[in-house]
Structures are given as C-alpha cells and as structure tokens.
Motif scaffolding. Structure first.
Motif, PDB file in Angstrom:
ATOM      1  N   GLU A   1      -7.068  19.679 -36.103  1.00  0.00           N
ATOM      2  CA  GLU A   1      -5.805  18.973 -36.311  1.00  0.00           C
ATOM      3  C   GLU A   1      -5.983  17.530 -36.786  1.00  0.00           C
ATOM      4  O   GLU A   1      -5.006  16.858 -37.141  1.00  0.00           O
ATOM      5  CB  GLU A   1      -4.995  18.967 -35.003  1.00  0.00           C
ATOM      6  CG  GLU A   1      -4.546  20.343 -34.561  1.00  0.00           C
ATOM      7  CD  GLU A   1      -3.817  20.326 -33.223  1.00  0.00           C
ATOM      8  OE1 GLU A   1      -3.302  19.263 -32.814  1.00  0.00           O
ATOM      9  OE2 GLU A   1      -3.774  21.394 -32.577  1.00  0.00           O
ATOM     10  N   ARG A   2      -7.196  17.036 -36.806  1.00  0.00           N
ATOM     11  CA  ARG A   2      -7.432  15.616 -37.092  1.00  0.00           C
ATOM     12  C   ARG A   2      -7.121  15.222 -38.537  1.00  0.00           C
ATOM     13  O   ARG A   2      -6.638  14.123 -38.777  1.00  0.00           O
ATOM     14  CB  ARG A   2      -8.869  15.240 -36.724  1.00  0.00           C
ATOM     15  CG  ARG A   2      -9.099  15.322 -35.221  1.00  0.00           C
ATOM     16  CD  ARG A   2     -10.531  15.078 -34.839  1.00  0.00           C
ATOM     17  NE  ARG A   2     -10.673  15.268 -33.391  1.00  0.00           N
ATOM     18  CZ  ARG A   2     -11.828  15.332 -32.765  1.00  0.00           C
ATOM     19  NH1 ARG A   2     -12.971  15.198 -33.440  1.00  0.00           N
ATOM     20  NH2 ARG A   2     -11.862  15.512 -31.464  1.00  0.00           N
ATOM     21  N   TYR A   3      -7.407  16.084 -39.490  1.00  0.00           N
ATOM     22  CA  TYR A   3      -7.153  15.761 -40.904  1.00  0.00           C
ATOM     23  C   TYR A   3      -5.658  15.562 -41.146  1.00  0.00           C
ATOM     24  O   TYR A   3      -5.233  14.531 -41.689  1.00  0.00           O
ATOM     25  CB  TYR A   3      -7.729  16.874 -41.779  1.00  0.00           C
ATOM     26  CG  TYR A   3      -7.682  16.623 -43.274  1.00  0.00           C
ATOM     27  CD1 TYR A   3      -8.462  15.630 -43.857  1.00  0.00           C
ATOM     28  CD2 TYR A   3      -6.899  17.409 -44.105  1.00  0.00           C
ATOM     29  CE1 TYR A   3      -8.452  15.416 -45.231  1.00  0.00           C
ATOM     30  CE2 TYR A   3      -6.884  17.216 -45.477  1.00  0.00           C
ATOM     31  CZ  TYR A   3      -7.657  16.216 -46.034  1.00  0.00           C
ATOM     32  OH  TYR A   3      -7.641  16.013 -47.396  1.00  0.00           O
ATOM     33  N   ALA A   4      -4.846  16.517 -40.741  1.00  0.00           N
ATOM     34  CA  ALA A   4      -3.391  16.411 -40.930  1.00  0.00           C
ATOM     35  C   ALA A   4      -2.827  15.235 -40.146  1.00  0.00           C
ATOM     36  O   ALA A   4      -1.926  14.537 -40.627  1.00  0.00           O
ATOM     37  CB  ALA A   4      -2.707  17.711 -40.520  1.00  0.00           C
ATOM     38  N   ALA A   5      -3.358  14.982 -38.949  1.00  0.00           N
ATOM     39  CA  ALA A   5      -2.865  13.866 -38.135  1.00  0.00           C
ATOM     40  C   ALA A   5      -3.185  12.522 -38.784  1.00  0.00           C
ATOM     41  O   ALA A   5      -2.373  11.594 -38.737  1.00  0.00           O
ATOM     42  CB  ALA A   5      -3.462  13.929 -36.735  1.00  0.00           C
ATOM     43  N   ALA A   6      -4.358  12.416 -39.401  1.00  0.00           N
ATOM     44  CA  ALA A   6      -4.706  11.165 -40.097  1.00  0.00           C
ATOM     45  C   ALA A   6      -3.768  10.946 -41.277  1.00  0.00           C
ATOM     46  O   ALA A   6      -3.304   9.826 -41.515  1.00  0.00           O
ATOM     47  CB  ALA A   6      -6.165  11.201 -40.549  1.00  0.00           C
ATOM     48  N   PHE A   7      -3.462  11.994 -42.024  1.00  0.00           N
ATOM     49  CA  PHE A   7      -2.491  11.898 -43.117  1.00  0.00           C
ATOM     50  C   PHE A   7      -1.121  11.494 -42.589  1.00  0.00           C
ATOM     51  O   PHE A   7      -0.429  10.680 -43.190  1.00  0.00           O
ATOM     52  CB  PHE A   7      -2.374  13.231 -43.873  1.00  0.00           C
ATOM     53  CG  PHE A   7      -3.205  13.297 -45.113  1.00  0.00           C
ATOM     54  CD1 PHE A   7      -2.792  12.666 -46.278  1.00  0.00           C
ATOM     55  CD2 PHE A   7      -4.396  13.988 -45.123  1.00  0.00           C
ATOM     56  CE1 PHE A   7      -3.555  12.731 -47.427  1.00  0.00           C
ATOM     57  CE2 PHE A   7      -5.169  14.052 -46.263  1.00  0.00           C
ATOM     58  CZ  PHE A   7      -4.754  13.423 -47.418  1.00  0.00           C
ATOM     59  N   ALA A   8      -0.729  12.063 -41.454  1.00  0.00           N
ATOM     60  CA  ALA A   8       0.588  11.779 -40.884  1.00  0.00           C
ATOM     61  C   ALA A   8       0.737  10.295 -40.543  1.00  0.00           C
ATOM     62  O   ALA A   8       1.841   9.758 -40.600  1.00  0.00           O
ATOM     63  CB  ALA A   8       0.821  12.638 -39.647  1.00  0.00           C
ATOM     64  N   LYS A   9      -0.366   9.621 -40.222  1.00  0.00           N
ATOM     65  CA  LYS A   9      -0.309   8.178 -39.962  1.00  0.00           C
ATOM     66  C   LYS A   9       0.192   7.424 -41.194  1.00  0.00           C
ATOM     67  O   LYS A   9       0.742   6.340 -41.069  1.00  0.00           O
ATOM     68  CB  LYS A   9      -1.680   7.631 -39.549  1.00  0.00           C
ATOM     69  CG  LYS A   9      -2.078   8.032 -38.143  1.00  0.00           C
ATOM     70  CD  LYS A   9      -3.285   7.281 -37.660  1.00  0.00           C
ATOM     71  CE  LYS A   9      -3.124   5.818 -37.559  1.00  0.00           C
ATOM     72  NZ  LYS A   9      -2.212   5.265 -36.597  1.00  0.00           N
ATOM     73  N   LEU A  10      -0.017   8.005 -42.367  1.00  0.00           N
ATOM     74  CA  LEU A  10       0.442   7.395 -43.619  1.00  0.00           C
ATOM     75  C   LEU A  10       1.817   7.908 -44.026  1.00  0.00           C
ATOM     76  O   LEU A  10       2.356   7.501 -45.055  1.00  0.00           O
ATOM     77  CB  LEU A  10      -0.570   7.675 -44.733  1.00  0.00           C
ATOM     78  CG  LEU A  10      -1.972   7.102 -44.513  1.00  0.00           C
ATOM     79  CD1 LEU A  10      -2.929   7.626 -45.574  1.00  0.00           C
ATOM     80  CD2 LEU A  10      -1.936   5.593 -44.502  1.00  0.00           C
TER      81      LEU A  10
END
Length: 182
Positions: free
Chosen positions: A159-168
């Motif tokens: 889930e980390r990749y999508a969550a990092a994108f979601a920060k943007l």
C-alpha cells in the motif's frame, strides 16, 4: 535544495528493472549526492528469519513482515530505519523521530518484547552522485513528497506506493501517459 526526509516516488512510466513502482525514503541529500532506501520492495527474507538469527522470538509487531530491498547497492548489508531515535553502536539520526542504524545490536533491542520501536529492515541501499538525482527529477523520473512515518512503518508494503502518491493528491494511474481509443 535538501530532500532529506522526503519520498522519491517513481513515476508510473519509469521502466527500470529495480526502481519501477518504488518509493524511496531519502536519508541524505546534499551537493555531494543522495542516499536512501526503497521502502516498498520486499526481499525474499522475512523478519522471522532475521530474528531467528538472534536466537530470540520474533516480536508480534514484526511477525509476517518482510525485509525490504533497500536498493541495488551492497545488497549483502543490512540497514534499519527506526523510530524513535535511539543510540546503538552505529546510528545516524535523520530527523527528531527517525534514525538509521547499521549495527547488529539494534536487532537485540528490537527483539525485546517490551520495546515498541517501529522499524523497517532493508538489504542494500540506493545512491545518487552529485547532481544525478536533481537531473532525474527534472526529467520527471521521480515525484517528491514529504516523508510520512505512518507510510514508512505502519502501512503494509503493497500500500505504500499509492499512499505516497496520495500525499500529493494524485493517483498513479492518472499519470500513466497511455491514451485509449474509443
């Protein structure tokens, strides 16, 4: 520009055998270069194997978790990103909350069932020469976001990749660059 304590998020179009789909936590960034660790690419080694090498039981919080492939450089060396900052034999504070330790004594400390530290173990690291990372960012190879300890330590790896994108405020699929035909 100092990107220490930031995420590098691989653009969905990055076609690289190692870094495709990766989130890198940058520990150091200066005019001499940058160094960080991939936090979302699992190695074949589990935390259970790591703790069994200490002769101690795996703490509940690490059962079933993977050791990450931190990068293509020195994949034979282990590194531990952890919070809170504690001093082990070889510890480098990154922020007031996150540190990097390369000495084995941290494993003994993490194996203590009373220790509630968060930790991500990696094999290997990622590094860029002076100016190389800045050039890759300018070429839209990476997006940059403020790091988030929740993503580093608590989210499941996948889930980390999508969550990092979601920060943007964006989703990776919105940047694919592929047009369909109706």
């Amino acid at each position: 520009m100092n990107l220490s304590n930031h995420f590098l998020i691989a653009m969905p179009t990055l076609n690289d055998s190692f870094f495709s789909g990766c989130v890198v936590y940058l520990c150091e960034h200066s005019n001499k270069g940058a160094m960080g660790f991939v936090i979302n690419k699992a190695s074949p080694v589990s935390m259970d194997i790591v703790f069994s090498s200490t002769g101690k039981a795996t703490p509940q919080r690490f059962i079933g978790k993977d050791v990450m492939l931190g990068g293509p450089l020195h994949p034979d060396r282990g590194f531990v990103l952890h919070s809170p900052v504690q001093t082990w034999q070889n510890t480098m504070p990154i922020t007031e909350e996150i540190a990097l330790t390369t000495s084995r004594d941290i494993l003994e400390g993490l194996a203590n069932q009373d220790n509630e530290s968060d930790a991500v173990l990696t094999m290997g690291y990622s590094s860029w020469e002076a100016g190389q990372l800045e050039k890759e960012i300018a070429q839209n190879t990476w997006l940059v976001a403020n790091a988030d300890s929740e993503i580093i330590f608590r989210l499941p790896t996948q889930e980390r990749y999508a969550a990092a994108f979601a920060k943007l405020g964006i989703r990776p699929e919105n940047l694919m660059g592929v047009m369909g035909h109706a």
